[in-house]
Design a protein around this motif. Structure first.
Motif, PDB file in Angstrom:
ATOM      1  N   LYS A 237       0.804  -1.226   0.000  1.00 15.63           N
ATOM      2  CA  LYS A 237       0.000   0.000   0.000  1.00 15.63           C
ATOM      3  C   LYS A 237       0.835   1.274   0.000  1.00 15.63           C
ATOM      4  O   LYS A 237       0.520   2.210  -0.744  1.00 15.63           O
ATOM      5  CB  LYS A 237      -0.969  -0.019   1.198  1.00 15.63           C
ATOM      6  N   ALA A 241       0.568   3.985  -3.087  1.00 11.52           N
ATOM      7  CA  ALA A 241       0.264   5.410  -2.871  1.00 11.52           C
ATOM      8  C   ALA A 241       1.343   6.300  -3.483  1.00 11.52           C
ATOM      9  O   ALA A 241       1.037   7.335  -4.093  1.00 11.52           O
ATOM     10  CB  ALA A 241       0.141   5.689  -1.372  1.00 11.52           C
ATOM     11  N   TYR A 245       0.759   9.137  -6.325  1.00 16.53           N
ATOM     12  CA  TYR A 245       1.185  10.521  -6.073  1.00 16.53           C
ATOM     13  C   TYR A 245       2.056  11.031  -7.225  1.00 16.53           C
ATOM     14  O   TYR A 245       1.860  12.140  -7.734  1.00 16.53           O
ATOM     15  CB  TYR A 245       1.959  10.578  -4.754  1.00 16.53           C
ATOM     16  N   ALA A 267      -3.942   8.500  -3.809  1.00 14.24           N
ATOM     17  CA  ALA A 267      -2.802   8.357  -2.898  1.00 14.24           C
ATOM     18  C   ALA A 267      -3.199   8.743  -1.474  1.00 14.24           C
ATOM     19  O   ALA A 267      -2.835   8.069  -0.502  1.00 14.24           O
ATOM     20  CB  ALA A 267      -1.641   9.228  -3.373  1.00 14.24           C
ATOM     21  N   ILE A 270      -5.246   5.979   0.396  1.00 13.49           N
ATOM     22  CA  ILE A 270      -4.434   4.856   0.883  1.00 13.49           C
ATOM     23  C   ILE A 270      -3.606   5.280   2.089  1.00 13.49           C
ATOM     24  O   ILE A 270      -3.522   4.571   3.097  1.00 13.49           O
ATOM     25  CB  ILE A 270      -3.513   4.339  -0.238  1.00 13.49           C
ATOM     26  N   ARG A 271      -2.999   6.460   2.006  1.00 11.16           N
ATOM     27  CA  ARG A 271      -2.127   6.902   3.098  1.00 11.16           C
ATOM     28  C   ARG A 271      -2.900   7.161   4.387  1.00 11.16           C
ATOM     29  O   ARG A 271      -2.400   6.924   5.483  1.00 11.16           O
ATOM     30  CB  ARG A 271      -1.357   8.151   2.659  1.00 11.16           C
ATOM     31  N   CYS A 283       0.266  14.860   0.185  1.00  7.19           N
ATOM     32  CA  CYS A 283      -0.926  14.892  -0.679  1.00  7.19           C
ATOM     33  C   CYS A 283      -1.732  16.169  -0.452  1.00  7.19           C
ATOM     34  O   CYS A 283      -2.171  16.809  -1.419  1.00  7.19           O
ATOM     35  CB  CYS A 283      -1.796  13.663  -0.418  1.00  7.19           C
TER      36      CYS A 283
END
Length: 745
Positions: A237, A241, A245, A267, A270-271, A283
C-alpha cells in the motif's frame, strides 16, 4: 516540481510493515539481553519513524538509556545513529548531523562494521538535504566500500540508491538514473533467490520520477505504471500510494489539473488508511498547490490547513514550511494580508532553522510581494533583495523571476527608474529562460510520446507475427508428433526392458556385497544398536501415542468379545471388526513411518519444508494461511530444523482439531543469535492452563522447545484465537554433539 523519491528501502520486505513492527515489539518484550534489545530498538526506530515519529522517538530514547549504563557504553554508535535518524525524519538536518557525527566518533572495534556503514549512509543523506553534495558522495563512498568488502549485495544496492538521490538533488538527472539502474540490476539478480519485488518497484518509481524531471513525461508514466503493477501485485500500500502521487505530479506538470487531483486523492485515501502521516501531508500540500493554480484559493486553503495541522503534530518541519507558504499565497489571493504575513514570517523562521534555502528565498520574496501590496516600499526592498540574492545563489529561477518583478514595481513606485529598469530586464530575461525551458520540456514530452507510441505499435506488430509463426509451427509439430509417436513408444519400451535387466543384475550384485559387509560389521554395530534402541523406542512411542494405542485397546475388546462368543453361538461381526482395526493400524504405522524423517528438510532446507507442509495441509482446506520469513540462514543444524518442523506440525494439527479457525499466520525470523517463531490463529482459543497440563500434543511441543533450550509462550487474544511465541537460541547446548562430521542429537 519534485517527485517523491524514496531515500532507501532497507525495510521494504515482502510483508506489511505493521506486522514486522509487531513481531519486533514481541521480540523486544521477550528478551532480557540488553545488547540484543539495543539492536531491536534500532530497527524499530527506522521502521516506525515513517508513520509515527513520536513512537519512534521513544524507541531511540530507550536505546540511549541503555548505552548510558557504563557496561554498554561501547555500543553508543547504535543509539546515536537512531537519534540522528529521528532528527532527519523531522527535517532538522543540522541536529541530525550532530548526532550522526557523534555516532561516527563513538565507533570502535566492539561495534560491527555494518553499524558504521549505516551511519555513513545516513550522513550522506543529511548532507544531501543540506545541499552539500561533495560531502554526501564522500560518505556514501565510505559506506559502499564497506558493503563491497562484506560482499553485501543488498548493501551495495542500497548505497547506489542513496547516491542516485544525491545526484537527483544536485540536478544531475542522468547520473541519478545511472545509479538507480545499477541498483535495479542488482535487485533483479537477487530476486532469483530472494523476494525483492518491493525494492524493484521502488527503483522503477524513482527512475520514473527522474524522467519526469527531465521532461520525458510519457516515459516517466511508463515507469510509474510498471512500478504500480508490482505494488498492486504485492499489495504494497505505501508503494501504491507513492506511484499514484507521482502520476499526479506528472499530470500537474502537463497542466491536466483534474487528472492530477484524481491521482492525489487516490494516494491520499491509501495513506490515510495505513496511517502514513508524512504522505498524507504531501498529498494535502500538492492538492492545495493544484487548487491555487486553478485559482481556487478557498479550496486550496482547506488542504493547506489540514497539512499544517498534521505536520505540527509529527514535527515534520519541511512539509510544515511548504504548507505555510501555500497558505500565505492563498490568503494573498483572498486579500487577507495580515494572515498571509503571519504565515510567510513563520515559514521564514522555520526554513532558516532547518536550513532549507529554497524555502527561505521563497518566503522572503513572498513577504516582499505582500509588503509591496501594502505600499511598505522599504521593507519590501529589504526582503526582496534578500530573497533575490539567495534565489540567484541556488539557481531557483521561478523565485528569481518573482523577486525581480516585485523589485521592479517597488523601485518604480519610489521613482528610482534605473533600478526598476534593471530588475525589469532581469525579470524579462528570466521569463524568457523559463519559457524556453518549458518549451524544451513540451517538445521533449511530444517526442517521448511519439517514440512511445511507435514502440507500442512495433511491439504489437511483432507480437502478431510471433503468434502467426507459433500457430504454423504448432500445426507442423502435431503432424510430426503423430508420425513419430509409435517409434518413440517402441524405443521407450526397449530402453525400459534393457534398463530393468541391468538394474536387476546390479541389485543381485549389490545384495551379495551387502550380505558380506553386514557379516563383517554385525559385531561392531551390535553395541551401537542396543544404545540407539532406547532413543528410537521413545521416539516411536511419541509418534504412535495418538492413534495406535487407542486402536489396540479397541482390538483387545473385540477379541474378548470373540472369545466369549466362541462358547456359544459364533458370529462373524467381531471378526470383521478385528480385521478392520488391523487394517487401520497398518495404515497408521505406514503414515508414521513416512513422517519419521521429513526428507525435504535435508534436500531443500527448513523454509521449503514448512512451505510444503502449509500448502499440503491448507492448500485444499477452508482455512486460509500466510507464511512470512526473513533474515534466515539457508541451513541450520539438523536437530534444530527437525524439531522446529515437528513443533509447527503439532501446532497446525491442534488448529485443525480444536481451534475452529478460518485463518492461520506463521512468521519466522532471526535477530542476531536467536530464532523467533510467531504462530497465530483466529479460532475459538483454549484454556492454556488446562490444555498444557492435559494435552499430549502441547506437552510434546514443550518437550521439543526445552530440548532446544528455548522459550515458549501461549497468549489468548481478547477477540478469540491463540498466539504462540517461541524463541530458540542458535548456540545450542552440549547435548547436541558432533557425529560423522555434522551436528546431531
Amino acid at each position: 516540481m519534485p517527485f517523491l523519491l524514496l531515500v532507501g528501502y532497507s525495510f521494504a520486505l515482502a510483508q506489511p510493515q505493521q506486522n514486522f513492527a509487531d513481531s519486533l515489539q514481541t521480540a523486544l518484550t521477550q528478551t532480557n539481553d540488553q545488547k540484543q534489545k539495543l539492536r531491536i530498538l534500532a530497527i524499530l526506530t527506522e521502521v516506525v519513524a515513517y508513520r509515527d515519529i513520536k513512537k519512534a522517538s521513544t524507541y531511540a530514547q530507550e536505546a540511549l538509556n541503555i548505552v548510558s549504563v557504563p557496561k554498554y557504553k561501547p555500543y553508543e554508535t547504535i543509539a546515536f545513529h537512531s537519534l540522528g535518524f529521528i532528527e532527519y525524519r523531522k527535517s532538522n538536518y543540522p541536529q541530525a548531523l550532530k548526532w550522526l557525527q557523534k555516532a561516527e566518533e563513538a565507533f570502535n572495534s566492539v561495534t560491527d562494521s555494518l553499524d558504521i556503514s549505516h551511519t555513513y549512509k545516513k550522513m550522506g543523506m543529511v548532507y544531501t538535504r543540506l545541499g552539500k553534495h561533495p560531502q554526501a558522495l564522500s560518505y556514501h563512498q565510505k559506506s559502499l566500500k564497506i558493503a563491497q568488502a562484506r560482499k553485501d549485495q543488498r548493501g551495495i544496492s542500497a548505497t547506489y540508491h542513496a547516491m542516485a538521490n544525491v545526484y537527483y538533488f544536485k540536478g544531475d538527472y542522468d547520473q541519478s538514473i545511472r545509479y538507480f539502474k545499477e541498483s535495479l540490476k542488482i535487485n533483479r539478480l537477487l530476486s532469483k533467490t530472494q523476494n525483492r519485488q518491493d525494492a524493484i518497484g521502488s527503483l522503477l518509481n524513482n527512475i520514473g520520477g527522474l524522467y519526469g524531471e527531465k521532461g520525458n513525461y510519457f516515459q516517466a508514466l511508463e515507469y510509474f505504471h510498471k512500478s504500480l503493477k508490482i505494488r498492486l501485485k504485492t499489495k504494497n500500500k505505501p508503494g501504491t500510494a507513492s506511484c499514484y502521487y507521482n502520476i499526479g505530479e506528472i499530470y500537474q506538470l502537463l497542466a491536466e489539473y483534474n487528472k492530477a487531483i484524481g491521482f492525489y486523492e487516490k494516494a491520499l485515501s491509501i495513506r490515510k488508511d495505513i496511517g502514513e502521516k508524512t504522505g498524507v501531508i504531501e498529498c494535502y500540500n500538492s492538492l492545495g498547490a493544484t487548487h491555487n493554480k486553478l485559482e481556487q484559493p478557498s479550496k486550496a486553503l482547506t488542504y493547506f490547513l489540514q497539512a499544517n495541522k498534521i505536520a505540527q503534530g509529527i514535527q515534520n518541519k519541511g512539509e510544515l514550511g511548504r504548507s505555510l507558504v501555500g497558505m500565505a499565497e492563498a490568503w494573498m489571493s483572498l486579500n487577507a494580508y495580515s494572515k498571509a504575513r503571519n504565515a510567510f514570517e513563520k515559514s521564514l523562521r522555520l526554513s532558516q532553522q532547518i536550513g532549507q534555502k529554497a524555502l527561505v528565498a521563497k518566503s522572503q520574496v513572498g513577504l516582499a510581494n505582500l509588503l509591496a501590496k501594502e505600499q511598505k516600499w522599504q521593507k519590501a526592498i529589504e526582503y526582496g533583495m534578500q530573497g533575490y540574492a539567495l534565489a540567484k545563489k541556488i539557481e531557483q529561477k521561478n523565485t528569481i523571476k518573482l523577486a525581480a518583478q516585485v523589485l521592479a514595481e517597488v523601485y518604480a513606485q519610489k521613482n528610482e527608474y534605473k533600478k526598476a529598469f534593471d530588475f525589469l530586464t532581469i525579470f524579462k530575461n528570466t521569463s524568457d529562460s523559463l519559457i524556453n525551458a518549458e518549451n524544451i520540456k513540451k517538445v521533449t514530452a511530444l517526442e517521448s510520446q511519439k517514440k512511445y507510441e511507435i514502440e507500442k505499435q512495433k511491439q504489437t506488430l511483432e507480437q502478431t507475427q510471433k503468434e502467426a509463426l507459433m500457430k504454423a509451427e504448432l500445426k507442423q509439430q502435431k503432424r510430426l508428433r503423430r508420425s513419430a509417436i509409435f517409434g518413440l513408444s517402441m524405443s521407450f519400451l526397449l530402453v525400459l526392458v534393457i534398463l530393468l535387466f541391468f538394474y536387476y543384475r546390479y541389485r543381485v550384485q549389490q545384495r551379495q556385497k551387502w550380505n558380506q559387509a553386514l557379516k563383517n560389521q554385525e559385531q561392531l554395530k551390535r553395541n551401537a544398536v542396543i544404545t540407539a534402541q532406547e532413543a528410537q523406542q521413545k521416539k516411536i512411542a511419541q509418534e504412535l501415542h495418538d492413534g495406535v494405542g487407542q486402536l489396540l485397546v479397541a482390538l483387545k475388546l473385540n477379541l474378548e468379545a470373540i472369545l466369549k462368543q466362541s462358547q456359544g453361538n459364533q458370529s462373524q461381526k467381531p471378526w470383521e471388526n478385528a480385521f478392520q482395526l488391523l487394517d487401520k493400524i497398518t495404515n497408521d504405522v505406514r503414515g508414521v513411518s513416512h513422517m519419521a524423517m521429513p526428507n525435504l528438510i535435508k534436500s531443500d532446507g527448513l523454509v521449503m519444508a514448512l512451505e510444503h507442509l502449509m500448502e499440503k495441509t491448507f492448500g485444499y482446506h477452508t482455512i486460509a494461511y500466510d507464511f512470512e520469513h526473513y533474515n534466515l540462514q539457508e541451513k541450520y543444524i539438523e536437530p534444530l530444523e527437525i524439531n522446529m518442523y515437528r513443533i509447527i506440525q503439532e501446532l497446525i494439527s491442534n488448529v485443525i482439531k480444536h481451534a475452529n479457525a478460518t485463518k492461520v499466520s506463521l512468521q519466522i525470523y532471526q535477530v542476531e543469535e536467536v530464532l523467533y517463531v510467531r504462530f497465530e490463529d483466529d479460532g475459538q482459543g483454549f484454556d492454556v492452563q488446562t490444555m498444557t497440563s492435559s494435552g499430549v500434543g502441547l506437552l510434546s511441543i514443550g518437550s521439543r522447545v526445552d530440548f532446544l533450550a528455548g522459550d515458549i509462550n501461549f497468549e489468548q487474544e481478547e477477540n478469540g484465537g491463540m498466539v504462540v511465541n517461541i524463541s530458540l537460541p542458535l548456540k545450542q547446548p552440549m547435548h547436541l554433539e558432533v557425529k560423522d562430521g555434522r551436528l546431531a542429537a
